[in-house]
Design a protein around this motif. Sequence first.
Motif, short mmCIF file in Angstrom:
data_model
loop_
_atom_site.label_atom_id
_atom_site.label_comp_id
_atom_site.label_asym_id
_atom_site.label_seq_id
_atom_site.Cartn_x
_atom_site.Cartn_y
_atom_site.Cartn_z
N SER A 245 0.82 -1.18 0.00
CA SER A 245 0.05 -0.11 0.11
C SER A 245 0.94 1.26 -0.03
O SER A 245 0.47 2.30 -0.51
N GLN A 246 1.91 1.32 0.81
CA GLN A 246 3.00 2.56 0.65
C GLN A 246 3.38 2.73 -0.65
O GLN A 246 3.46 3.75 -1.04
N VAL A 249 0.55 4.28 -2.76
CA VAL A 249 0.33 5.87 -2.19
C VAL A 249 1.51 6.46 -2.95
O VAL A 249 1.26 7.47 -3.57
N ARG A 253 0.68 9.59 -5.85
CA ARG A 253 0.49 10.86 -5.45
C ARG A 253 0.69 11.93 -6.50
O ARG A 253 -0.14 12.93 -6.31
N SER A 267 -6.15 16.91 0.08
CA SER A 267 -4.83 16.13 -0.07
C SER A 267 -5.43 14.52 -0.32
O SER A 267 -6.51 14.31 -0.32
N LEU A 268 -4.54 13.72 -0.96
CA LEU A 268 -4.75 12.61 -1.17
C LEU A 268 -5.31 11.68 0.14
O LEU A 268 -6.21 10.90 -0.02
N GLU A 269 -4.83 12.02 1.12
CA GLU A 269 -5.20 11.45 2.28
C GLU A 269 -6.73 11.81 2.52
O GLU A 269 -7.50 10.94 3.05
N GLU A 270 -6.90 12.98 2.51
CA GLU A 270 -8.24 13.52 2.69
C GLU A 270 -9.39 13.06 1.78
O GLU A 270 -10.52 12.59 2.20
N THR A 272 -8.96 10.01 0.09
CA THR A 272 -9.15 8.66 0.09
C THR A 272 -10.30 8.34 1.67
O THR A 272 -10.77 7.35 1.66
N ARG A 273 -10.09 9.24 2.53
CA ARG A 273 -11.01 9.12 3.43
C ARG A 273 -12.23 9.46 3.41
O ARG A 273 -13.26 8.74 3.82
N THR A 278 -9.73 4.75 -3.55
CA THR A 278 -8.81 3.67 -2.69
C THR A 278 -7.60 3.43 -3.51
O THR A 278 -7.51 3.07 -4.63
#
Length: 378
Positions: A245-246, A249, A253, A267-270, A272-273, A278
């Motif tokens: 998974s790392q 990402v 990115r 952001s990518l994290e926001e 995907t949350r 996914t």
Amino acid sequence: MQFGVFTVGDMTPDPTTGREPTYAEKVTAEVAIARQAEAVGLDVFAIGEHHNPPFAISSPTTLLGNIAAQTERLLLSTSVTLITTNDPVRLAEEYALLQHLSGGRVDLMLGRGNTGPVYPWFGQDIRNGVALAVENYNLLRRLWREDVVDWQGRFRTPLQGFTSVPRPLDDVPPFVWHGSIRTPEIAEQAAYYGDGFFHNHIFWNIEHTARMVKLYRRRFEHYGHGRADQAVVGLGGQVFMRKNSQDAVREFRPYFDVAPVYGHGPSLEEFTRDTPLTVGSPQQVIERTLTFADAVGDYQRQMFLIDHAGLPLSTVLEQMEILGTEVVPVLRKEFEARRPAHVPSDPPTHATLVGADRDGAHFRVGPRSREVSAEALR
């Protein structure tokens, strides 16, 4: 359950190399993606329609006709066909012709699109978007279902004694999905006719998607097409996968950050949350996708966007290999294991529609000439 990929055909430069594909390269790549979809066991390939940069595909039927000649099993669809700015007469002709060329391997998703300037380019006003979608689809249905049409509406010249040619293959029109992200009137329209409802399910959270699908299901039952949980539902989604998974990402990115639709924002994290995007391992994609049915109920078609934002073709084909060999087989098994017997596992296809017609049934295609006004959907 049907699984497939959809594409918007964007010409975004690869942010890691700065290279932008030519139009010829992009069109050729879409054909390669479709052929790969069939090769890895997917069911559906869908292409979007755009008339502005940075997109390459303005004529879905032209591309899908080429793909039909190079595939044998793959179902061809759209994501979306612009019902608001296309002439319903041309839509009736072009998609009936594609039916014949593909041996019935075609359905289409109708939508209003997300590009405001397209309306004046084709002589329309965006403020009439919903009314155009309603009136144009009323006419499209009649052109496919009646041999001779007399018609008068608000947005185009009247028709007198008009016959659309060619007639639909086996006298059965393609199955229609109505695609919408946020417009309840479109969900209502899909329910009114007993057509399919497709929620793009990319930009919004799952709670919003669930509300839209619930509205469609409730109204589908209200109009007498079957139980709410039998309504024909499709969802979109987007994935990027690597074994680790790392690694997924890290690799995705730079593409996410410049994507023409959602780049330069959260952001990518926001993202995907808060949305169904996914980015991770195949197992993470499986686990996330299985939660969709918990929110919207058992559904019939799952599509993935995998070639957006400048990703090179080689990477896209790798993603499809993972999707077809590691992800979809598990999803098929898990989704079908939970599906009640009375809920359809697949959307209508040409074969099932022809069979229903010969048996005297109306497989969710609604009355032959039933019309609805924009005001009735408000």
